[in-house]
Motif scaffolding. Sequence first.
Motif, short mmCIF file in Angstrom:
data_model
loop_
_atom_site.label_atom_id
_atom_site.label_comp_id
_atom_site.label_asym_id
_atom_site.label_seq_id
_atom_site.Cartn_x
_atom_site.Cartn_y
_atom_site.Cartn_z
N ALA A 84 68.53 -29.17 82.36
CA ALA A 84 69.96 -29.03 82.04
C ALA A 84 70.46 -30.26 81.28
O ALA A 84 71.19 -30.15 80.29
N SER A 85 70.05 -31.44 81.73
CA SER A 85 70.46 -32.67 81.07
C SER A 85 69.89 -32.76 79.66
O SER A 85 70.60 -33.15 78.72
N LEU A 86 68.62 -32.41 79.50
CA LEU A 86 68.02 -32.44 78.17
C LEU A 86 68.70 -31.47 77.22
O LEU A 86 68.84 -31.76 76.03
N ALA A 87 69.13 -30.33 77.73
CA ALA A 87 69.84 -29.37 76.88
C ALA A 87 71.16 -29.96 76.40
O ALA A 87 71.51 -29.86 75.21
N LEU A 88 71.91 -30.58 77.30
CA LEU A 88 73.20 -31.18 76.91
C LEU A 88 73.00 -32.35 75.96
O LEU A 88 73.71 -32.46 74.94
N TRP A 89 72.05 -33.24 76.26
CA TRP A 89 71.82 -34.39 75.37
C TRP A 89 71.23 -33.96 74.05
O TRP A 89 71.52 -34.56 73.00
N GLY A 90 70.42 -32.92 74.05
CA GLY A 90 69.90 -32.38 72.80
C GLY A 90 71.02 -31.85 71.92
O GLY A 90 71.02 -32.05 70.70
N TRP A 91 71.97 -31.17 72.54
CA TRP A 91 73.14 -30.66 71.81
C TRP A 91 73.93 -31.83 71.23
O TRP A 91 74.37 -31.80 70.07
N TYR A 92 74.12 -32.88 72.03
CA TYR A 92 74.88 -34.05 71.60
C TYR A 92 74.23 -34.70 70.38
O TYR A 92 74.89 -34.99 69.38
N TYR A 93 72.91 -34.91 70.45
CA TYR A 93 72.22 -35.57 69.34
C TYR A 93 72.09 -34.66 68.13
O TYR A 93 72.17 -35.12 66.99
N ALA A 94 71.89 -33.37 68.35
CA ALA A 94 71.81 -32.43 67.22
C ALA A 94 73.14 -32.36 66.49
O ALA A 94 73.18 -32.29 65.25
N ASP A 95 74.25 -32.38 67.21
CA ASP A 95 75.56 -32.36 66.57
C ASP A 95 75.76 -33.61 65.73
O ASP A 95 76.28 -33.54 64.61
N GLY A 96 75.37 -34.76 66.25
CA GLY A 96 75.49 -36.00 65.48
C GLY A 96 74.59 -36.02 64.27
O GLY A 96 74.94 -36.56 63.22
N TRP A 97 73.42 -35.42 64.40
CA TRP A 97 72.47 -35.37 63.28
C TRP A 97 72.96 -34.44 62.18
O TRP A 97 72.83 -34.72 61.00
N MET A 98 73.55 -33.29 62.58
CA MET A 98 73.98 -32.29 61.60
C MET A 98 75.34 -32.61 60.98
O MET A 98 75.63 -32.20 59.87
N ASN A 99 76.19 -33.34 61.69
CA ASN A 99 77.52 -33.66 61.21
C ASN A 99 77.44 -34.95 60.39
O ASN A 99 77.65 -36.03 60.91
N THR A 100 77.16 -34.82 59.13
CA THR A 100 77.01 -36.00 58.27
C THR A 100 78.33 -36.43 57.64
O THR A 100 78.39 -37.46 57.00
N GLY A 101 79.37 -35.64 57.80
CA GLY A 101 80.65 -35.94 57.18
C GLY A 101 81.44 -37.01 57.91
O GLY A 101 82.48 -37.45 57.45
N ARG B 17 77.08 -47.27 74.40
CA ARG B 17 75.71 -46.90 74.76
C ARG B 17 75.48 -47.05 76.26
O ARG B 17 74.81 -46.24 76.89
N TRP B 18 76.05 -48.08 76.86
CA TRP B 18 75.93 -48.24 78.33
C TRP B 18 76.69 -47.14 79.05
O TRP B 18 76.26 -46.67 80.12
N VAL B 19 77.82 -46.71 78.49
CA VAL B 19 78.57 -45.59 79.10
C VAL B 19 77.74 -44.32 79.03
O VAL B 19 77.66 -43.56 80.01
N ARG B 20 77.11 -44.06 77.90
CA ARG B 20 76.25 -42.88 77.78
C ARG B 20 75.07 -42.96 78.75
O ARG B 20 74.66 -41.96 79.33
N THR B 21 74.54 -44.16 78.95
CA THR B 21 73.46 -44.35 79.91
C THR B 21 73.93 -44.03 81.32
O THR B 21 73.23 -43.36 82.09
N ALA B 22 75.13 -44.46 81.67
CA ALA B 22 75.68 -44.16 82.99
C ALA B 22 75.93 -42.67 83.17
O ALA B 22 75.70 -42.11 84.25
N LEU B 23 76.38 -42.00 82.10
CA LEU B 23 76.60 -40.55 82.18
C LEU B 23 75.28 -39.80 82.36
O LEU B 23 75.22 -38.80 83.09
N ALA B 24 74.22 -40.27 81.72
CA ALA B 24 72.92 -39.62 81.87
C ALA B 24 72.34 -39.88 83.26
O ALA B 24 71.65 -39.03 83.82
#
Length: 141
Positions: A95-112, A59-66
């Motif tokens: 641009a950042s919100l689009a990338l992070w939105g994609w990241y969270y949407a993929d995690g939300w949709m990928n339930t497997g 989570r800290w790494v993701r914070t640093a990336l953002a």
Amino acid sequence: MLPHVSRETSMPSDTRRISGAALLLVSVVYALAIVWGVEWLLDALRSRTFGMGPELQPRWVRTALALAPFALFSLWVGTRRPPRVRRGFIAGLLASLALWGWYYADGWMNTGGGANIGLGIIMMLSPLPVFVVIWLFARKA
């Protein structure tokens, strides 16, 4: 003889000056909100506990990336003063919100389960395209 034009009137953008320190503070709040806040919200929606155990370091790494492209932009604002600071910051946020939105949407949709390696690589490289967008919008037209 040409009339005297002051520097302040010749700059069409950013009527109020934004300091690099203020921009860095806003950027830190954004990075904490987009990572810690959104992950807390998603865990609450999934009825999961917001864990601090093994998820703390990633989570800290993701914070640093953002934060990285905006921290570099605040350094640029503090030293060179680009002409369109607000425009660059807003474009970078989008641009950042689009990338992070994609990241969270993929995690939300990928339930497997399992990791999306390609998206992980894109997110590791995401500070570069976000900063390029900031640079393109903040420089002179």
